[in-house]
Scaffold this motif. Structure first.
Motif, short mmCIF file in Angstrom:
data_model
loop_
_atom_site.label_atom_id
_atom_site.label_comp_id
_atom_site.label_asym_id
_atom_site.label_seq_id
_atom_site.Cartn_x
_atom_site.Cartn_y
_atom_site.Cartn_z
N ASP A 130 0.84 -1.26 0.05
CA ASP A 130 0.10 -0.01 0.08
C ASP A 130 0.91 1.45 0.03
O ASP A 130 0.53 2.33 -0.66
CB ASP A 130 -0.97 -0.06 1.32
N TYR A 131 2.00 1.12 0.69
CA TYR A 131 2.84 2.39 0.76
C TYR A 131 3.44 2.71 -0.72
O TYR A 131 3.42 3.78 -1.21
CB TYR A 131 4.05 2.07 1.53
N ALA A 165 -0.13 -1.83 -8.36
CA ALA A 165 0.51 -2.50 -7.18
C ALA A 165 -0.44 -3.77 -6.90
O ALA A 165 -1.69 -3.48 -6.82
CB ALA A 165 0.91 -1.78 -5.97
N LEU A 166 0.14 -5.07 -6.92
CA LEU A 166 -0.55 -6.14 -6.74
C LEU A 166 0.25 -7.08 -5.70
O LEU A 166 1.48 -7.09 -5.58
CB LEU A 166 -0.51 -7.00 -8.23
N GLY A 167 -0.69 -7.59 -4.76
CA GLY A 167 0.10 -8.31 -3.86
C GLY A 167 -0.44 -9.76 -3.91
O GLY A 167 -1.37 -10.21 -4.53
N LEU A 183 -7.47 -2.53 4.12
CA LEU A 183 -6.74 -1.27 3.48
C LEU A 183 -7.38 -1.09 2.05
O LEU A 183 -6.64 -0.11 1.23
CB LEU A 183 -5.24 -1.73 3.39
N ASP A 184 -8.37 -1.87 1.59
CA ASP A 184 -8.78 -1.82 0.09
C ASP A 184 -7.83 -1.85 -0.98
O ASP A 184 -7.37 -0.70 -1.66
CB ASP A 184 -9.50 -0.54 -0.05
N TYR A 234 1.37 8.23 5.78
CA TYR A 234 0.09 8.24 6.56
C TYR A 234 -0.67 9.39 6.36
O TYR A 234 -1.74 9.56 6.71
CB TYR A 234 0.64 8.19 7.98
N ASP A 235 -0.04 10.56 6.11
CA ASP A 235 -0.80 11.82 5.89
C ASP A 235 -1.92 11.55 4.55
O ASP A 235 -3.25 11.94 4.38
CB ASP A 235 0.06 13.01 5.28
#
Length: 488
Positions: free
Chosen positions: A137-138, A147-149, A163-164, A298-299
């Protein structure tokens, strides 16, 4: 961390001190090295208790050829962790997810690894063994990349939900979504040691890379397997019953060549091998401030309009606050702390304005899960940094230092291994309290009571009673590593 980063503590309550025993004299074995196939000069060097204690002791040998360590009969003795369905049916499993998210999933050491890459050139990435998916996600959020996990455990299922983010719940060879796909960047941290055929695995990953793509992997290093390594640290490196082997730096370099990678940058940092592999020359860049990058991440997360689980959102607010204070990033401290206060009260029915009530509730908890039902796992770290911010602007720190010390002590009492980072914040908070003028320190009965409760708790924590304990040495070394790792 890979897919097996956080697991339920053993119900047996055994300490790491008793889990590894060295042979007085290494004994020869005719078992072939799992990694390189060598049969010459292999020596059994120690016995280690299987992560599932019912399976008893495993024998670990060091290869006389490549220098890697391997478990004898590993293919028969490696035991899978509980299935995703079993974990998802466990009502306590969600608290392991919160633990992982609230303690920011190792971003402090992952970001510097990732930021060394020329990521602005990348269009897509795949993370194998992404766990809950925070690093994934970062990259998606900060790098603005497709990005894919890939995560076969329940951590991936819950991470995708909370985290969608897109996470495939499968192993690489099972994932239809990977067919005919190529990625600019592939990331696999602490995964290689969990596969029975590392060469085949590296070849498979290479097939998913674009011609100029880069693979970044991390894996424990066999050079750390020696008698000076503390038992807890050693047991984590070996992970008996979960890790097939622990590679040598030399053998990882050999495997990368055999897998077809033409270029590599392979480094040793502490107990971990870091490897950047590619078919083309790899240019690594200097990294910017990790805390500033975490603040930006995080912002972005707390600014999004996506509907998040309240507990997840609270954790992101707290991590934003902590990283902003640590990086000296200007932010709306008053607004963020008020949001944290409100959500904290809504979820836990507790208030920082009632410190003794908060202390009493925390002190009643007896397990990692009870603790997580009562307060966020990152609460002590937040309280400490809130006090640091207030002290920095010459404002009253209230009871934040005292509460930080108390919550940190209680977290260590209920599960020292899972929350060992709080040992640092316990000591730091206590140091700040002691630095206050005696008159000020003892002027409040509430402050005195909070310190007395903390002292009572710390007196019951075995790891804190003797500063020479191996476990405490491990904690100090580990925290120092986390603070200094990859800083430029």
């Amino acid at each position: 961390m890979g897919m097996y980063a956080a697991r339920r503590p053993s119900s047996k309550g055994k300490r790491f001190m008793s889990l590894v025993s060295w042979l007085t004299t290494p004994s020869s074995t005719d078992h072939s090295c799992i990694v390189c196939g060598n049969k010459q000069g292999n020596k059994i060097i120690l016995n280690a208790l299987h992560w599932h204690p019912e399976h008893g002791q495993l024998e670990v040998a060091r290869c006389g050829g490549c220098g890697s360590a391997f478990t004898l009969n590993a293919r028969k003795l490696i035991t899978p962790y509980p299935s995703a369905d079993m974990d998802l049916q466990d009502p306590y499993f969600i608290y392991l997810i919160y633990l992982y998210l609230e303690l920011n999933a190792g971003l402090g050491w992952k970001i510097p690894l990732l930021e060394r890459l020329p990521y602005h050139r990348y269009k897509s990435m795949l993370e194998i063994g992404c766990n809950v998916g925070v690093a994934l996600d970062y990259c998606r959020t900060v790098w603005q990349i497709d990005a894919l996990g890939l995560e076969p455990s329940a951590y991936g299922i819950k991470g995708a939900e909370l985290l969608d983010i897109p996470i495939i719940n499968a192993y690489t060879h099972e994932a239809e979504e990977l067919r005919n796909r190529r990625f600019s960047f592939i990331y696999a941290t602490e995964v290689l040691e969990h596969v029975s055929d590392p060469l085949a695995f590296l070849k498979e990953i290479r097939s998913y890379l674009e011609p100029d793509g880069v693979l970044l992997i991390t894996t424990p290093c066999s050079s750390s397997i020696h008698k000076l390594t503390t038992p807890g640290e050693l047991y984590a490196i070996l992970s008996p019953g979960a890790h097939y082997f622990v590679l040598s730096q030399k053998q990882l370099r050999q495997l990368s060549k055999q897998a077809g990678f033409l270029h590599s940058v392979i480094e040793l940092n502490g107990n971990t091998i870091i490897a950047y592999l590619s078919d083309r020359p790899i240019t690594l860049e200097s990294t910017s401030s990790t805390e500033m990058r975490m603040t930006a991440y995080y912002d972005a997360k707390i600014s999004t309009e996506a509907k998040l689980d309240d507990r997840v959102y609270l954790g992101q607010l707290i991590n934003y606050y902590i990283s902003a204070v640590k990086s000296n990033t200007p932010f709306d401290e008053h607004g963020v702390s008020r949001k944290i206060d409100k959500i904290f009260y809504r979820l836990f029915k507790l208030s920082f304005e009632a410190p003794l009530e908060l202390a009493e509730r925390v002190n009643q908890q007896t397990s990692l899960f009870d603790f997580g039902m009562t307060v966020p796992y990152s609460l002590a770290i937040y309280l400490y940094h809130r006090a640091e911010y207030l002290r920095g602007i010459d404002a009253s720190t209230g009871h934040y230092y005292e509460l930080a010390a108390l919550v940190a002590a209680k977290s260590l009492q209920v599960d020292f291994k899972s929350q060992f980072l709080n040992h640092y914040f316990l000591k730091q908070a206590q140091r700040q309290i002691q630095s206050m003028p005696a008159r000020s320190r003892n002027s409040s009965q509430t402050s005195v009571q909070l310190r007395e409760i903390t002292d009572t708790i710390t007196a019951t924590i075995p790891e804190l009673k003797n500063p020479s304990l191996n476990t405490l040495s491990k904690i100090r070394r580990r925290f120092k590593s986390l603070l200094n790792r990859w800083q430029q």
